[in-house]
Design a protein around this motif. Structure first.
Motif, short mmCIF file in Angstrom:
data_model
loop_
_atom_site.label_atom_id
_atom_site.label_comp_id
_atom_site.label_asym_id
_atom_site.label_seq_id
_atom_site.Cartn_x
_atom_site.Cartn_y
_atom_site.Cartn_z
N LEU A 6 -40.49 -5.70 -12.97
CA LEU A 6 -40.41 -4.83 -14.14
C LEU A 6 -41.01 -5.59 -15.31
N CYS A 7 -42.05 -5.02 -15.91
CA CYS A 7 -42.73 -5.75 -16.97
C CYS A 7 -43.05 -4.85 -18.16
N ALA A 8 -43.45 -5.49 -19.23
CA ALA A 8 -43.85 -4.78 -20.44
C ALA A 8 -45.20 -4.11 -20.20
N PRO A 9 -45.49 -3.04 -20.93
CA PRO A 9 -46.78 -2.36 -20.75
C PRO A 9 -47.97 -3.25 -21.11
N SER A 10 -47.75 -4.27 -21.92
CA SER A 10 -48.84 -5.14 -22.36
C SER A 10 -49.13 -6.30 -21.41
N VAL A 11 -48.41 -6.39 -20.29
CA VAL A 11 -48.59 -7.53 -19.39
C VAL A 11 -49.97 -7.48 -18.75
N SER A 12 -50.51 -8.65 -18.49
CA SER A 12 -51.82 -8.75 -17.86
C SER A 12 -51.68 -8.55 -16.35
N LEU A 13 -52.28 -7.46 -15.87
CA LEU A 13 -52.21 -7.18 -14.43
C LEU A 13 -52.99 -8.21 -13.62
N ASP A 14 -54.00 -8.82 -14.25
CA ASP A 14 -54.76 -9.87 -13.56
C ASP A 14 -53.86 -11.06 -13.25
N ARG A 15 -53.00 -11.43 -14.20
CA ARG A 15 -52.08 -12.56 -13.96
C ARG A 15 -51.09 -12.22 -12.86
N LEU A 16 -50.58 -10.97 -12.86
CA LEU A 16 -49.66 -10.56 -11.80
C LEU A 16 -50.36 -10.58 -10.43
N GLU A 17 -51.59 -10.12 -10.42
CA GLU A 17 -52.33 -10.11 -9.15
C GLU A 17 -52.58 -11.53 -8.65
N ARG A 18 -52.95 -12.43 -9.56
CA ARG A 18 -53.16 -13.83 -9.15
C ARG A 18 -51.88 -14.45 -8.62
N ALA A 19 -50.75 -14.17 -9.29
CA ALA A 19 -49.46 -14.71 -8.84
C ALA A 19 -49.11 -14.14 -7.46
N ALA A 20 -49.38 -12.88 -7.25
CA ALA A 20 -49.10 -12.28 -5.94
C ALA A 20 -49.99 -12.89 -4.86
N ALA A 41 -37.49 -15.58 -0.84
CA ALA A 41 -37.76 -14.36 -1.62
C ALA A 41 -37.19 -14.48 -3.02
N SER A 42 -36.02 -15.08 -3.15
CA SER A 42 -35.42 -15.28 -4.47
C SER A 42 -36.29 -16.20 -5.32
N ALA A 43 -36.79 -17.27 -4.72
CA ALA A 43 -37.66 -18.20 -5.45
C ALA A 43 -38.96 -17.50 -5.85
N THR A 44 -39.48 -16.64 -4.98
CA THR A 44 -40.70 -15.91 -5.31
C THR A 44 -40.46 -14.97 -6.49
N ALA A 45 -39.33 -14.26 -6.45
CA ALA A 45 -39.00 -13.36 -7.57
C ALA A 45 -38.83 -14.15 -8.87
N GLN A 46 -38.21 -15.32 -8.79
CA GLN A 46 -38.02 -16.14 -9.99
C GLN A 46 -39.37 -16.63 -10.52
N SER A 47 -40.32 -16.89 -9.63
CA SER A 47 -41.63 -17.33 -10.10
C SER A 47 -42.35 -16.21 -10.85
N PHE A 48 -42.12 -14.97 -10.46
CA PHE A 48 -42.70 -13.84 -11.19
C PHE A 48 -42.02 -13.69 -12.56
N GLU A 49 -40.71 -13.96 -12.63
CA GLU A 49 -39.99 -13.82 -13.90
C GLU A 49 -40.47 -14.82 -14.95
N LYS A 50 -41.11 -15.89 -14.51
CA LYS A 50 -41.60 -16.90 -15.46
C LYS A 50 -42.89 -16.47 -16.15
N LEU A 51 -43.53 -15.43 -15.65
CA LEU A 51 -44.78 -14.96 -16.25
C LEU A 51 -44.48 -14.23 -17.56
N ASP A 52 -45.39 -14.37 -18.52
CA ASP A 52 -45.22 -13.69 -19.81
C ASP A 52 -45.26 -12.18 -19.61
N GLY A 53 -44.30 -11.51 -20.23
CA GLY A 53 -44.26 -10.05 -20.17
C GLY A 53 -43.44 -9.49 -19.02
N VAL A 54 -43.02 -10.34 -18.09
CA VAL A 54 -42.19 -9.88 -16.97
C VAL A 54 -40.73 -10.00 -17.39
#
Length: 190
Positions: free
Chosen positions: A142-156, A108-121
């Motif tokens: 927790l991300c910036a309002p400008s983050v791409s939700l498509d990228r977050l969805e793909r990462a998930a 779970a920690s590694a998964t959270a760290q992989s999300f932190e590597k995305l731009d805007g997170v």
């Protein structure tokens, strides 16, 4: 809190809530003399409550009530104090010679760290616990309002596929919660 403890707690609260509600309605009916309450009670046979402690059944009734209350209280305490977290995970490849385990918190920690590597997170955290009886890894992002939700969805989805392959039997669910930071107010326009 386990499902059994949650159910027991809710039933106990419902029971005592109904007792308090009925007592309140009775007092209100007595006070306002609704349905000629005072006349009905005064005209009928009223039991002598003060004689009950001298009756032969009183110690048995009192002892039974105390024992049942103690059992319900202990069951509630044990159920409410049960840990919902998940420690190590026994993998499907375990056999009689040994167990193949995985530290779910490290995954779970590694998964959270992989999300932190995305731009805007800005920040990602995790929690591993049983949710409604299902072992679940929860990731909060927790991300910036400008983050791409498509990228977050793909990462998930990618992380979910990896989890499904790695933890197929028994299954480990994944939930991703996305929060965005508030935009700063533009004070010059007001």
């Amino acid at each position: 809190m386990t499902t059994r403890a949650s159910t027991l707690t809710r039933l106990t609260v419902l029971f005592f809530g109904l007792v308090v509600l009925l007592a309140g309605l009775f007092v209100l009916a007595w006070r306002l003399d609704l349905f000629s309450m005072r006349d009905r009670i005064a005209g009928g046979r009223v039991p002598d409550i003060t004689a009950w402690p001298e009756a032969s059944w009183w110690p048995w009734a009192l002892g039974s009530t105390c024992a049942i209350s103690a059992i319900i209280a202990l069951a509630s305490l044990i159920g409410l104090s049960a840990r919902r977290g998940i420690g190590t995970w026994v993998m499907a490849g375990a056999n009689e010679n040994g167990e193949l385990t995985s530290d779910v918190h490290a995954v779970a920690s590694a998964t959270a760290q992989s999300f932190e590597k995305l731009d805007g997170v800005h920040k990602a955290g995790y929690r591993v616990r049983h949710r409604e009886g299902v072992p679940t890894m929860e990731i909060s992002v927790l991300c910036a309002p400008s983050v791409s939700l498509d990228r977050l969805e793909r990462a998930a989805l990618v992380n979910g596929e990896v989890l499904a392959e790695s933890f197929s039997s028994p299954a480990l669910a994944q939930k991703v919660f996305v929060r965005t930071e508030k935009l700063p107010r533009d004070l010059s326009s007001s």
